[in-house]
Enzyme design. Sequence first.
Site, short mmCIF file in Angstrom:
data_model
loop_
_atom_site.label_atom_id
_atom_site.label_comp_id
_atom_site.label_asym_id
_atom_site.label_seq_id
_atom_site.Cartn_x
_atom_site.Cartn_y
_atom_site.Cartn_z
N ALA A 66 0.85 -1.11 -0.10
CA ALA A 66 0.02 0.00 -0.25
C ALA A 66 0.96 1.21 0.03
CB ALA A 66 -1.04 -0.07 1.32
N GLY A 110 0.56 -4.98 1.04
CA GLY A 110 -0.56 -5.08 0.34
C GLY A 110 -0.21 -5.81 -1.11
N GLU A 113 -0.41 -9.32 -0.40
CA GLU A 113 -1.85 -9.50 -0.06
C GLU A 113 -2.74 -9.46 -1.38
OE1 GLU A 113 -1.66 -6.32 2.76
OE2 GLU A 113 -2.70 -7.52 4.39
N GLU A 133 4.84 -5.06 7.45
CA GLU A 133 4.09 -3.98 8.02
C GLU A 133 4.56 -3.90 9.44
OE1 GLU A 133 2.85 -6.31 6.13
OE2 GLU A 133 1.06 -5.40 4.91
N1 CAA Z 1 4.60 3.13 -0.66
C1 CAA Z 1 5.21 4.34 -1.33
N2 CAA Z 1 6.35 4.31 -1.81
C2 CAA Z 1 7.11 3.31 -1.96
C3 CAA Z 1 6.58 2.24 -1.25
C4 CAA Z 1 5.19 2.15 -0.70
N3 CAA Z 1 5.05 0.76 -0.39
N4 CAA Z 1 7.63 1.08 -1.66
C5 CAA Z 1 8.69 1.91 -2.43
N5 CAA Z 1 8.10 3.07 -2.46
C6 CAA Z 1 8.77 3.94 -3.24
C7 CAA Z 1 10.23 4.56 -2.43
O1 CAA Z 1 9.68 5.59 -1.42
C8 CAA Z 1 11.15 5.23 -3.83
O2 CAA Z 1 10.49 6.30 -3.80
P1 CAA Z 1 11.59 7.65 -4.24
O3 CAA Z 1 12.63 7.09 -5.24
O4 CAA Z 1 10.82 8.62 -4.53
O5 CAA Z 1 12.35 7.92 -2.95
C9 CAA Z 1 10.80 4.30 -4.76
O6 CAA Z 1 9.50 3.54 -4.48
C10 CAA Z 1 11.90 3.34 -4.87
O7 CAA Z 1 12.11 2.58 -3.64
P2 CAA Z 1 13.52 2.30 -2.60
O8 CAA Z 1 14.40 3.37 -3.21
O9 CAA Z 1 13.01 2.14 -1.42
O10 CAA Z 1 13.83 1.09 -3.49
P3 CAA Z 1 14.85 -0.18 -2.66
O11 CAA Z 1 15.33 -1.02 -3.91
O12 CAA Z 1 15.65 0.52 -2.04
O13 CAA Z 1 13.97 -0.84 -1.70
C11 CAA Z 1 11.78 -1.88 -1.26
C12 CAA Z 1 12.77 -1.60 -2.51
C13 CAA Z 1 12.59 -2.92 -0.10
C14 CAA Z 1 10.50 -2.46 -1.91
C15 CAA Z 1 11.50 -0.87 -0.29
O14 CAA Z 1 11.12 0.18 -1.03
C16 CAA Z 1 10.53 -0.84 0.75
O15 CAA Z 1 10.78 -1.37 1.80
N6 CAA Z 1 9.16 -0.28 0.52
C17 CAA Z 1 8.23 -0.50 1.41
C18 CAA Z 1 7.70 -1.90 1.58
C19 CAA Z 1 6.44 -1.96 2.59
O16 CAA Z 1 6.68 -1.55 3.65
N7 CAA Z 1 5.43 -2.22 2.32
C20 CAA Z 1 4.13 -2.12 2.98
C21 CAA Z 1 3.48 -1.11 3.04
S1 CAA Z 1 2.34 -1.19 4.33
C22 CAA Z 1 0.78 -1.92 3.76
O17 CAA Z 1 0.97 -2.77 2.54
C23 CAA Z 1 -0.47 -2.14 4.46
C24 CAA Z 1 -1.40 -3.08 4.14
O18 CAA Z 1 -1.39 -4.42 4.54
C25 CAA Z 1 -2.37 -2.69 3.06
#
Ligand code: CAA
Length: 259
Positions: A66, A110, A113, A133
């Site tokens: 998400a 998400g 999911e 999360e």
């Molecule tokens: N939401 C918003 N933006 C996201 C995102 C997310 N879930 N995941 C990645 N991005 C964005 C980053 O902010 C980044 O943006 P910028 O270039 O503008 O800074 C871009 O995508 C690229 O990401 P990274 O620079 O972080 O890339 P990476 O290769 O170093 O890492 C990753 C990749 C491991 C996927 C890392 O981005 C990450 O950990 N993302 C978050 C994953 C996460 O926590 N997901 C759960 C979300 S909560 C949820 O989903 C609730 C639910 O159950 C419904």
Amino acid sequence: MTYETIETRVEAGQVGIVTLNRPKALNALNDTLMDELGEALKAFDADEAIGCIIVTGSERAFAAGADIAAMAKYTFADVYKGDFITRNWETIRSIRKPVIAAVSGFALGGGCELAMMCDVIIAADNAKFGQPEIKLGVIPGAGGTQRLPRAVGKAKAMDLVLTGRMMDAAEAERAGLVSRVVPYEKLADEALAAAIVISGFSRVAVMAAKEAVNRAYEGGLADGVMFERRLFHSLYATEDQKEGMDAFLNKRAAVFKHR
Ligand code: CAA
């Protein structure tokens, strides 16, 4: 139909393909994307020519979860009143034709999911699945705590949900989350071939088979998902949710208060 965050096309005259397309955010799932995905799935479901649907992303990401930027500032009242995660996510479960998730790269939160809401997951060898999360000070909110244990068993689901670690495609296949793993170059063809096979069968039998397998899989799920959703909402009342999401957005380590 033109969409902002997804692309759609038809292959072999009978397979509807939806490609998630927010590359700069690793296909993070925001309201627009989930609305558009729901619309595209409903349109393919209603199209007599279509026998099976594929949902896929890019090589780097199926979907990284998400959209944290969109939800970081929500309060408990916001998410509870808006029934956050219900409005445009549940559409996927109402689709009666089979939906195959063709997953490459990250399928996190998400994104994992969403893949689990599909009927079959075919993974590329670079796929990574996880429910991270907990690192944001919340828990999965779109069925992860309910569908993951059903797919991989309690021990591995607890491991993934509590540590937030990712599992690779080979581990996901061993655990039963994905049905097949193929080299990335073959992912699209493998998913399309499976979809063409399914499309060749009786639509009625295919829909009945999907319904029956889901009955086995989903017993008690509605209660579980509702329970999970309310817990997810309630975490927006904590400082740790604010801290976890702010830390992610500012690229720093989170310092949680409640530990
Ligand atoms: N939401 C918003 N933006 C996201 C995102 C997310 N879930 N995941 C990645 N991005 C964005 C980053 O902010 C980044 O943006 P910028 O270039 O503008 O800074 C871009 O995508 C690229 O990401 P990274 O620079 O972080 O890339 P990476 O290769 O170093 O890492 C990753 C990749 C491991 C996927 C890392 O981005 C990450 O950990 N993302 C978050 C994953 C996460 O926590 N997901 C759960 C979300 S909560 C949820 O989903 C609730 C639910 O159950 C419904």
